[in-house]
Design a protein around this motif. Sequence first.
Motif, PDB file in Angstrom:
ATOM      1  N   ASN A  36      23.156  67.811  52.841  1.00  0.00           N
ATOM      2  CA  ASN A  36      21.976  67.777  53.707  1.00  0.00           C
ATOM      3  C   ASN A  36      20.660  68.025  52.976  1.00  0.00           C
ATOM      4  O   ASN A  36      19.617  68.173  53.610  1.00  0.00           O
ATOM      5  CB  ASN A  36      22.116  68.742  54.883  1.00  0.00           C
ATOM      6  N   THR A  37      20.700  68.019  51.634  1.00  0.00           N
ATOM      7  CA  THR A  37      19.467  68.143  50.851  1.00  0.00           C
ATOM      8  C   THR A  37      19.170  66.894  50.037  1.00  0.00           C
ATOM      9  O   THR A  37      18.227  66.874  49.239  1.00  0.00           O
ATOM     10  CB  THR A  37      19.514  69.351  49.901  1.00  0.00           C
ATOM     11  N   TYR A  38      19.962  65.838  50.223  1.00  0.00           N
ATOM     12  CA  TYR A  38      19.786  64.608  49.458  1.00  0.00           C
ATOM     13  C   TYR A  38      19.593  63.392  50.362  1.00  0.00           C
ATOM     14  O   TYR A  38      20.305  63.221  51.353  1.00  0.00           O
ATOM     15  CB  TYR A  38      20.999  64.350  48.565  1.00  0.00           C
ATOM     16  N   ALA A  39      18.653  62.532  49.965  1.00  0.00           N
ATOM     17  CA  ALA A  39      18.556  61.214  50.577  1.00  0.00           C
ATOM     18  C   ALA A  39      19.726  60.366  50.078  1.00  0.00           C
ATOM     19  O   ALA A  39      20.301  60.643  49.010  1.00  0.00           O
ATOM     20  CB  ALA A  39      17.224  60.562  50.204  1.00  0.00           C
ATOM     21  N   THR A  89      16.394  59.453  54.609  1.00  0.00           N
ATOM     22  CA  THR A  89      16.001  60.753  54.089  1.00  0.00           C
ATOM     23  C   THR A  89      17.081  61.787  54.360  1.00  0.00           C
ATOM     24  O   THR A  89      18.019  61.547  55.137  1.00  0.00           O
ATOM     25  CB  THR A  89      14.680  61.201  54.728  1.00  0.00           C
ATOM     26  N   TYR A  90      16.942  62.973  53.754  1.00  0.00           N
ATOM     27  CA  TYR A  90      17.997  63.978  53.887  1.00  0.00           C
ATOM     28  C   TYR A  90      18.151  64.478  55.323  1.00  0.00           C
ATOM     29  O   TYR A  90      19.231  64.882  55.736  1.00  0.00           O
ATOM     30  CB  TYR A  90      17.760  65.141  52.930  1.00  0.00           C
ATOM     31  N   THR A  91      17.071  64.412  56.104  1.00  0.00           N
ATOM     32  CA  THR A  91      17.153  64.835  57.508  1.00  0.00           C
ATOM     33  C   THR A  91      17.644  63.714  58.406  1.00  0.00           C
ATOM     34  O   THR A  91      18.046  63.958  59.539  1.00  0.00           O
ATOM     35  CB  THR A  91      15.782  65.277  58.011  1.00  0.00           C
ATOM     36  N   ARG A 137      23.255  59.046  59.456  1.00  0.00           N
ATOM     37  CA  ARG A 137      24.011  60.087  58.758  1.00  0.00           C
ATOM     38  C   ARG A 137      24.362  61.199  59.723  1.00  0.00           C
ATOM     39  O   ARG A 137      23.659  61.441  60.714  1.00  0.00           O
ATOM     40  CB  ARG A 137      23.223  60.625  57.571  1.00  0.00           C
ATOM     41  N   ASN A 147      25.075  65.048  58.987  1.00  0.00           N
ATOM     42  CA  ASN A 147      25.111  66.076  57.950  1.00  0.00           C
ATOM     43  C   ASN A 147      26.243  67.076  58.170  1.00  0.00           C
ATOM     44  O   ASN A 147      26.720  67.685  57.210  1.00  0.00           O
ATOM     45  CB  ASN A 147      23.767  66.788  57.865  1.00  0.00           C
ATOM     46  N   TYR A 193      29.112  65.403  56.429  1.00  0.00           N
ATOM     47  CA  TYR A 193      28.872  64.952  55.055  1.00  0.00           C
ATOM     48  C   TYR A 193      29.130  63.439  54.939  1.00  0.00           C
ATOM     49  O   TYR A 193      29.737  62.971  53.973  1.00  0.00           O
ATOM     50  CB  TYR A 193      29.771  65.704  54.053  1.00  0.00           C
ATOM     51  N   ARG A 221      23.923  58.239  46.182  1.00  0.00           N
ATOM     52  CA  ARG A 221      23.040  59.377  46.391  1.00  0.00           C
ATOM     53  C   ARG A 221      21.722  59.136  45.680  1.00  0.00           C
ATOM     54  O   ARG A 221      21.701  58.568  44.583  1.00  0.00           O
ATOM     55  CB  ARG A 221      23.690  60.650  45.830  1.00  0.00           C
ATOM     56  N   SER A 265      17.351  64.083  43.430  1.00  0.00           N
ATOM     57  CA  SER A 265      16.149  64.811  43.837  1.00  0.00           C
ATOM     58  C   SER A 265      15.070  64.781  42.758  1.00  0.00           C
ATOM     59  O   SER A 265      13.885  64.886  43.060  1.00  0.00           O
ATOM     60  CB  SER A 265      16.501  66.255  44.187  1.00  0.00           C
TER      61      SER A 265
END
Lengths: 119, 107
Positions: free
Chosen positions: A30-33, A52-54, A72, A74, A77, A98, A101
């Motif tokens: 949940n921290t990666y696009a 985006t990650y969100t 997605r 999250n 995963y 992936r 970042s």
Amino acid sequence: EVYLLESGGGLVQPGGSLRLSCAASGFTFNTYAMGWVRQAPGKGLEWVSSITYTGTDIVYADSVKGRLTMSRDNSKYTVYLQMNSLRADDTAVYYCARIGSISANFDYWGQGTLVTVSS
Amino acid sequence: DIQMTQSPSTLSASVGDRVTITCRASQMISSWLAWYQQKPGKAPKLLIYKASSLESGVPSRFSGSGSGTEFTLTISSLQPDDFATYYCQHYNTYSRTFGQGTKVEIK
């Protein structure tokens, strides 16, 4: 170790639908696009979509806009690619990747799943 | 839309050769360019990002340069593992565009 596993590919008729999934592991998802890239048989790479990650911002290539939808979950995963109104020129290996970042580019890739659109 | 054009399409070289691949953008893209390597039946591998930054774990014989509309990927001394197809890719917030690829073959 980062691992991405695509599934859901197969043979579908023109005009049909398919949903691809990409299960991720080995990193804080949940921290990666994330993105999808495809490659038609014997051809080059074509970017399809990124999220985006969100999950709040999604962009698409013009060639798939309005027909393919990326999303997605999250909590699972997993990223998805809902493919509607499929055409013969959508036939390709679809890679999930992936977005790093630091690099802001596709730093880890799955092995790909083949989608064949044919009657 | 921004178009990315690579040259040559195919390159024949020998182990130990210095190899240069060129990528041209149809408009100014600053340094927003990446390079990938792909071997048959395998997923691509990120080599270079932001035109000249080497991805972690990539051998130092790979280097990238350029800005604006013209970019190069250089392999300083070609190794057997380097025979593959190489793609440049422009990226920004809204889209990504790959070049058509350059196949590096054994001479």
